[in-house]
Design a protein around this motif. Structure first.
Motif, mmCIF file in Angstrom:
data_model
loop_
_atom_site.group_PDB
_atom_site.id
_atom_site.type_symbol
_atom_site.label_atom_id
_atom_site.label_comp_id
_atom_site.label_asym_id
_atom_site.label_seq_id
_atom_site.Cartn_x
_atom_site.Cartn_y
_atom_site.Cartn_z
ATOM 1 N N ILE A 52 2.514 -9.751 -7.481
ATOM 2 C CA ILE A 52 1.242 -9.050 -7.291
ATOM 3 C C ILE A 52 0.275 -9.526 -8.367
ATOM 4 C CG2 ILE A 52 0.072 -6.818 -7.203
ATOM 5 C CD1 ILE A 52 2.884 -5.570 -6.622
ATOM 6 N N ASP A 53 -0.850 -10.074 -7.945
ATOM 7 C CA ASP A 53 -1.887 -10.504 -8.875
ATOM 8 C C ASP A 53 -3.093 -9.594 -8.707
ATOM 9 O OD1 ASP A 53 -0.309 -12.628 -9.709
ATOM 10 O OD2 ASP A 53 -1.151 -13.994 -8.207
ATOM 11 N N LEU A 54 -3.552 -9.004 -9.804
ATOM 12 C CA LEU A 54 -4.709 -8.110 -9.795
ATOM 13 C C LEU A 54 -5.871 -8.821 -10.483
ATOM 14 C CD1 LEU A 54 -6.056 -5.373 -9.278
ATOM 15 C CD2 LEU A 54 -4.920 -4.517 -11.344
ATOM 16 N N VAL A 55 -6.940 -9.009 -9.746
ATOM 17 C CA VAL A 55 -8.111 -9.739 -10.228
ATOM 18 C C VAL A 55 -9.294 -8.782 -10.267
ATOM 19 C CG1 VAL A 55 -9.683 -11.661 -9.757
ATOM 20 C CG2 VAL A 55 -7.249 -11.862 -9.158
ATOM 21 N N TRP A 56 -9.931 -8.644 -11.420
ATOM 22 C CA TRP A 56 -11.100 -7.780 -11.568
ATOM 23 C C TRP A 56 -12.360 -8.636 -11.565
ATOM 24 C CZ3 TRP A 56 -10.825 -2.673 -11.082
ATOM 25 C CH2 TRP A 56 -9.589 -2.057 -11.257
#
Length: 160
Positions: A52-56
């Motif tokens: 899971i990659d979380l990009v803001w």
């Protein structure tokens, strides 16, 4: 009897990699709970954290650029987008909503990639909070569920 396709009953959804692209704007009470809901739904289903990659990104307007870059990598089974565009006193929200929606649909269809639309388009902050873990549930979790279903469904569909 017609041929019927449903999400594959195997572990396709658990083995896929997911990206979550979330807007920093309204983070404290809206987009952080949406992101938390999406991550929780994925991990509850057995998707490991390292998949899971979380990009803001700064705001909803910037979501499509990040999604395009991620889609171009071909690393993801699905991308989940999260944000909140709250109606103001001008038509600014209309144009943001239209542009983001159109761009994300284009990216999804060009890449045959599920791009789940969790950008809230609401009339008030209260409406957004209600959809970010409040009385209306958590749109981030709903998008994660739909993303996993689409990953499994696409695995079962013919490719040629």
């Amino acid at each position: 009897m017609p041929n019927e396709y449903r999400p594959a009953p195997d572990d396709a959804a658990k083995s896929a990699r997911y990206a979550i692209v979330a807007a920093e704007w309204n983070r404290d009470d809206i987009t952080q709970p949406l992101a938390d809901g999406a991550v929780a739904k994925l991990t509850e289903a057995g998707v490991p954290d390292e998949q899971i990659d979380l990009v803001w990104v700064p705001g909803a307007w910037e979501i499509p650029v990040a999604v395009q870059r991620l889609a171009d990598t071909c690393r993801y089974g699905a991308i989940i987008t999260l944000g909140a565009v709250i109606k103001g006193q001008t038509s600014h929200d209309h144009w943001i909503n239209h542009g983001v929606t159109e761009a994300l649909m284009r990216i999804a269809t060009e890449h045959s990639l599920p791009v789940q639309f969790g950008v809230l388009m609401v009339n008030s902050r209260e409406h957004a909070v209600a959809r970010a873990g409040g009385e209306k549930g958590n749109k981030g979790a709903e998008c994660a569920e739909a993303a996993m279903q689409m990953v499994a469904l696409l695995k079962s569909l013919p490719t040629s």
